[in-house]
Design an enzyme around this catalytic site. Sequence first.
Site, PDB file in Angstrom:
ATOM      1  N   GLU A 154      28.690   3.390  50.012  1.00 12.62           N
ATOM      2  CA  GLU A 154      29.652   2.997  48.980  1.00 12.62           C
ATOM      3  C   GLU A 154      29.829   4.204  48.095  1.00 12.62           C
ATOM      4  O   GLU A 154      28.947   4.542  47.303  1.00 12.62           O
ATOM      5  CB  GLU A 154      29.153   1.775  48.208  1.00 12.62           C
ATOM      6  CG  GLU A 154      30.229   1.096  47.397  1.00 12.62           C
ATOM      7  CD  GLU A 154      30.375   1.682  46.002  1.00 12.62           C
ATOM      8  OE1 GLU A 154      31.315   2.498  45.793  1.00 12.62           O
ATOM      9  OE2 GLU A 154      29.557   1.343  45.135  1.00 12.62           O
ATOM     10  N   CYS A 171      32.749   3.180  39.733  1.00 10.58           N
ATOM     11  CA  CYS A 171      33.557   3.526  40.905  1.00 10.58           C
ATOM     12  C   CYS A 171      34.771   2.622  41.018  1.00 10.58           C
ATOM     13  O   CYS A 171      35.813   3.036  41.539  1.00 10.58           O
ATOM     14  CB  CYS A 171      32.704   3.462  42.173  1.00 10.58           C
ATOM     15  SG  CYS A 171      31.875   1.884  42.424  1.00 10.58           S
TER      16      CYS A 171
END
Length: 454
Positions: free
Chosen positions: A228, A262
């Site tokens: 990720e 993010c």
Amino acid sequence: MPFATTNPATGKVEKEFPAHTPEQVHALLGRAVAAFANYKTTTFGERSLHLITAAELLEAEVPDIARILTTEMGKTFAAAKGEVSKCAFGLRWFADNAEALLADEPIKTAAAESYVHYQPLGPVLAVMPWNFPLWQVIRFAAPALMLGNVGLLKHASNVPQTALALEDLFRRAGLPEGVFTNLFVESKDIADLIQDPRIAAVTLTGSERAGMSVGSAAGHAIKRSVLELGGSDPFIVTPSADLEASVRTAITARVQNNGQSCIAAKRFIVVGDVADEFEARFIEGMDALVVGDPFDPATDIGPIVTEAQRDELVGQVEAARRQGATVHAGAKVPDGDGWWFPPTVLSGITMYMPVAQEEIFGPVAMVLAVPDLDAAIEAANATSFGLASSVWTDDDDEIARCIEEIEAGAVFVNAMVASTPELPFGGIKRSGYGRELSELGLKEFANAKTVWIN
């Protein structure tokens, strides 16, 4: 010392911890393997009880644990308390749902009986970041532990007290020794650690560079991995959208976690004749935010996590200014201790500017005005990232187009992007691969064993 709590609000080192020696790491890996041999035979009910106990401990200790998060990475105390509570919810969700989601799946074939049977792989190495230092670990650990895997945590070097608190949490929840272990190992040693045959799989949340290193090492060792990585999430606003709600949410979406997320919206792509009004309201709202002591309830934005991260923000904004962007609000680093950066808006952005292709990890927003939805989708997709996206429209056709055409792991319509245990989380392109959370995340580190019985 490579592992240290350095308070970003003051710039002062508050606590240091030594790295584990190679001998200690060897022993801890051996302990994890031994723990897995027994833990994989436990029942879902036994594992569930441990996770529920951990959730109860978190709920009873929200302020104490939140104080560690705020001190180590600078998020507001309110946000830190919310993160702790979210972790308790995540633990409970997997405790309640894992057994049903991992049940044998009957498949109709020519056999008398055939099905898929899910089994754990073994010790999973988790390389975790500092920005959500508790939640990022829980969203790996809860599904891994419910499946019957054991966890080895290599946390970011600037959140060592959080790492120790997590290890202690699972110990107090009754998990056997070795089922969840903190490793104080340096980043340079991760690739070698992945090669160790006792590691069954690896998951990483972090930068593109870290993802390339970990993904390469896992591929070389032929081990499963989940990455990720970064994102430059688009936030599209069309003329049919509720402008007030979109502006209000846009501000929160950009500065959540001091802008260090993010999945924070970073590129605000506004369609047609609402662009000027959106930009004016957005700048006004960003300029009104309070930057200050993260423990003060009146504070909206705390410090940036490190001096290097703050300096990178300064460089990105100045580069955009030189390339023709207009800088609104903030942008000036205040004097004094700590690593502060005020909320800043960049307009006049084009997709040819490097800043529009990078991930900006801090409270800096980019506004792009485009003529129509075609141009908005083109701009949304014009980066190497593909993590998540937010779309604001009341037009059903526009919603359908955005869901189908935006290149991302998630599309949130008239809502801010968020992670929740019920839904898969992850990206495409250079935002990584694999999924966390939900049924998909639960099965990432499982052996999906085919069973055929005649």
